[in-house]
Structures are given as C-alpha cells and as structure tokens.
Design a protein around this motif. Structure first.
Motif, PDB file in Angstrom:
ATOM      1  N   PRO A  86       0.830  -1.209   0.000  1.00  0.00           N
ATOM      2  CA  PRO A  86       0.000   0.000   0.000  1.00  0.00           C
ATOM      3  C   PRO A  86       0.869   1.265   0.000  1.00  0.00           C
ATOM      4  CG  PRO A  86      -0.639  -1.486   1.782  1.00  0.00           C
ATOM      5  CD  PRO A  86       0.625  -2.026   1.186  1.00  0.00           C
ATOM      6  N   ILE A  87       0.337   2.312  -0.580  1.00  0.00           N
ATOM      7  CA  ILE A  87       0.983   3.625  -0.574  1.00  0.00           C
ATOM      8  C   ILE A  87       0.232   4.483   0.434  1.00  0.00           C
ATOM      9  CG2 ILE A  87       1.461   5.704  -1.939  1.00  0.00           C
ATOM     10  CD1 ILE A  87       3.078   3.233  -2.812  1.00  0.00           C
ATOM     11  N   VAL A  88       0.965   5.032   1.397  1.00  0.00           N
ATOM     12  CA  VAL A  88       0.362   5.905   2.405  1.00  0.00           C
ATOM     13  C   VAL A  88       1.114   7.224   2.380  1.00  0.00           C
ATOM     14  CG1 VAL A  88      -0.284   6.169   4.828  1.00  0.00           C
ATOM     15  CG2 VAL A  88      -0.203   3.882   3.808  1.00  0.00           C
ATOM     16  N   ARG A  89       0.350   8.311   2.256  1.00  0.00           N
ATOM     17  CA  ARG A  89       0.946   9.644   2.180  1.00  0.00           C
ATOM     18  C   ARG A  89       0.200  10.596   3.095  1.00  0.00           C
ATOM     19  NH1 ARG A  89       2.373  11.731  -3.581  1.00  0.00           N
ATOM     20  NH2 ARG A  89       4.336  12.154  -2.590  1.00  0.00           N
ATOM     21  N   ALA A 122      -9.433  14.033   5.581  1.00  0.00           N
ATOM     22  CA  ALA A 122      -8.951  15.404   5.655  1.00  0.00           C
ATOM     23  C   ALA A 122      -9.346  16.016   6.996  1.00  0.00           C
ATOM     24  CB  ALA A 122      -9.531  16.234   4.510  1.00  0.00           C
ATOM     25  N   VAL A 123      -8.394  16.714   7.592  1.00  0.00           N
ATOM     26  CA  VAL A 123      -8.631  17.412   8.856  1.00  0.00           C
ATOM     27  C   VAL A 123      -7.978  18.790   8.779  1.00  0.00           C
ATOM     28  CG1 VAL A 123      -8.782  15.280  10.219  1.00  0.00           C
ATOM     29  CG2 VAL A 123      -6.584  16.435   9.971  1.00  0.00           C
ATOM     30  N   ALA A 124      -8.442  19.692   9.641  1.00  0.00           N
ATOM     31  CA  ALA A 124      -7.836  21.018   9.766  1.00  0.00           C
ATOM     32  C   ALA A 124      -7.185  21.122  11.139  1.00  0.00           C
ATOM     33  CB  ALA A 124      -8.887  22.105   9.600  1.00  0.00           C
ATOM     34  N   ILE A 125      -6.088  21.844  11.204  1.00  0.00           N
ATOM     35  CA  ILE A 125      -5.413  22.079  12.473  1.00  0.00           C
ATOM     36  C   ILE A 125      -6.301  22.999  13.312  1.00  0.00           C
ATOM     37  CG2 ILE A 125      -3.350  23.034  13.588  1.00  0.00           C
ATOM     38  CD1 ILE A 125      -2.790  20.516  11.888  1.00  0.00           C
ATOM     39  N   LEU A 160      -4.682  12.403   5.030  1.00  0.00           N
ATOM     40  CA  LEU A 160      -4.060  11.085   5.073  1.00  0.00           C
ATOM     41  C   LEU A 160      -4.639  10.281   3.917  1.00  0.00           C
ATOM     42  CD1 LEU A 160      -2.159   9.091   6.465  1.00  0.00           C
ATOM     43  CD2 LEU A 160      -4.130   8.304   7.800  1.00  0.00           C
ATOM     44  N   GLU A 161      -3.768   9.840   3.029  1.00  0.00           N
ATOM     45  CA  GLU A 161      -4.171   9.133   1.813  1.00  0.00           C
ATOM     46  C   GLU A 161      -3.655   7.699   1.872  1.00  0.00           C
ATOM     47  OE1 GLU A 161      -2.793  11.291  -1.667  1.00  0.00           O
ATOM     48  OE2 GLU A 161      -2.572  13.087  -0.465  1.00  0.00           O
ATOM     49  N   VAL A 162      -4.537   6.738   1.609  1.00  0.00           N
ATOM     50  CA  VAL A 162      -4.132   5.332   1.582  1.00  0.00           C
ATOM     51  C   VAL A 162      -4.619   4.716   0.276  1.00  0.00           C
ATOM     52  CG1 VAL A 162      -4.187   3.113   2.771  1.00  0.00           C
ATOM     53  CG2 VAL A 162      -4.363   5.240   4.112  1.00  0.00           C
ATOM     54  N   TYR A 163      -3.665   4.210  -0.509  1.00  0.00           N
ATOM     55  CA  TYR A 163      -3.949   3.594  -1.799  1.00  0.00           C
ATOM     56  C   TYR A 163      -3.527   2.131  -1.760  1.00  0.00           C
ATOM     57  CZ  TYR A 163      -4.139   8.507  -3.017  1.00  0.00           C
ATOM     58  OH  TYR A 163      -4.455   9.853  -3.037  1.00  0.00           O
ATOM     59  N   ALA A 164      -4.179   1.298  -2.520  1.00  0.00           N
ATOM     60  CA  ALA A 164      -3.883  -0.134  -2.542  1.00  0.00           C
ATOM     61  C   ALA A 164      -2.443  -0.412  -2.961  1.00  0.00           C
ATOM     62  CB  ALA A 164      -4.857  -0.868  -3.461  1.00  0.00           C
ATOM     63  N   ASP A 165      -1.942   0.377  -3.906  1.00  0.00           N
ATOM     64  CA  ASP A 165      -0.576   0.184  -4.407  1.00  0.00           C
ATOM     65  C   ASP A 165      -0.190   1.386  -5.259  1.00  0.00           C
ATOM     66  OD1 ASP A 165      -1.903  -0.204  -6.889  1.00  0.00           O
ATOM     67  OD2 ASP A 165      -1.833  -2.386  -6.669  1.00  0.00           O
ATOM     68  N   ARG A 166       1.021   1.384  -5.786  1.00  0.00           N
ATOM     69  CA  ARG A 166       1.533   2.495  -6.598  1.00  0.00           C
ATOM     70  C   ARG A 166       0.666   2.727  -7.836  1.00  0.00           C
ATOM     71  NH1 ARG A 166       4.260   6.791  -5.774  1.00  0.00           N
ATOM     72  NH2 ARG A 166       5.523   5.614  -4.312  1.00  0.00           N
ATOM     73  N   ASP A 167       0.205   1.654  -8.483  1.00  0.00           N
ATOM     74  CA  ASP A 167      -0.644   1.806  -9.668  1.00  0.00           C
ATOM     75  C   ASP A 167      -1.939   2.524  -9.324  1.00  0.00           C
ATOM     76  OD1 ASP A 167       1.256   0.549 -11.244  1.00  0.00           O
ATOM     77  OD2 ASP A 167       0.223  -1.383 -11.242  1.00  0.00           O
ATOM     78  N   VAL A 189       4.249  14.012   2.024  1.00  0.00           N
ATOM     79  CA  VAL A 189       5.164  13.235   2.844  1.00  0.00           C
ATOM     80  C   VAL A 189       4.786  11.762   2.720  1.00  0.00           C
ATOM     81  CG1 VAL A 189       6.047  12.870   5.180  1.00  0.00           C
ATOM     82  CG2 VAL A 189       5.302  15.162   4.483  1.00  0.00           C
ATOM     83  N   ASP A 190       5.724  10.944   2.248  1.00  0.00           N
ATOM     84  CA  ASP A 190       5.510   9.497   2.261  1.00  0.00           C
ATOM     85  C   ASP A 190       5.707   9.023   3.695  1.00  0.00           C
ATOM     86  OD1 ASP A 190       5.006   9.050  -0.502  1.00  0.00           O
ATOM     87  OD2 ASP A 190       7.141   9.282  -0.897  1.00  0.00           O
ATOM     88  N   VAL A 191       4.763   8.246   4.192  1.00  0.00           N
ATOM     89  CA  VAL A 191       4.831   7.772   5.570  1.00  0.00           C
ATOM     90  C   VAL A 191       4.749   6.257   5.614  1.00  0.00           C
ATOM     91  CG1 VAL A 191       3.882   9.910   6.524  1.00  0.00           C
ATOM     92  CG2 VAL A 191       2.332   8.066   5.930  1.00  0.00           C
TER      93      VAL A 191
END
Length: 104
Positions: free
Chosen positions: A5-8, A45-48, A58-65, A93-95
């Motif tokens: 998974p890709i998490v950013r 999505a959140v605000a400070i 915070l973004e979570v994708y199944a994979d790079r594709d 930021v890649d996390v």
C-alpha cells in the motif's frame, strides 16, 4: 506477494479568504475518489485546530498503480486545477504505517 500500500500525508495551507471554496472542492474530490476508485482505500482530511487554513490529508492507496491512476481521474484533476490559486503551500510526505484500523 501482495502489492505494498501507498500511504501519504499531504500538508496543505490555503489562502484563508478562499477556505470555504477549497473545502467544498476537497470534499467533492474525496467523496468521488472513495466511491469510484477501488484502489483508493481511504482519504481523510482534517484542519489544524485554531488554524483552519492548515489542512492535513491522510491518503491510503492499494498500491503504486492505484495512486498513479488516481492522479489522472477527472475528479482529482478538477480538484487540482480548481484549487491552484487557493493553495499557498503543499508538502507531500511518504509515511510508513505503524497501526491502522477502521470500523467497517
């Protein structure tokens, strides 16, 4: 072997005078991405607090594709092009996930 998974984390600052319009475009994009793209696992999505113009996504994708396909969708391009004059700062930021859970 399963795809990784890709998490950013996106750290975004918005022109405060355009915050309402930005939030509307962001909400529309997130709703469409989660509803229409199997590879988008989560977008939050959140605000400070006390700095509502500072947005974190915070973004979570199944994979790079899945991530790369997301960047080409009509709803993402509408968001990206529509907010170009609103965003004053953007850091991606890649996390590495430590623990992630959600109630189904």
């Amino acid at each position: 072997m399963s795809a990784k998974p890709i998490v950013r984390m996106a750290e975004i600052e918005i022109d405060p005078a355009q915050l309402e319009a930005y939030r509307a475009l962001l909400s529309e994009e997130i709703e469409a991405a989660v509803a229409l793209e199997d590879g988008v696992l989560s977008l939050s999505a959140v605000a400070i607090k006390d700095s509502p113009h500072k947005i974190r996504i915070l973004e979570v994708y199944a994979d790079r594709d899945a991530y790369e396909a997301h960047l080409l969708t009509p709803h993402f391009l509408k968001y990206k092009n529509g907010t170009v004059g609103m965003v004053t700062s953007l850091t991606l930021v890649d996390v590495e996930p430590i623990a992630m859970a959600a109630e189904a």
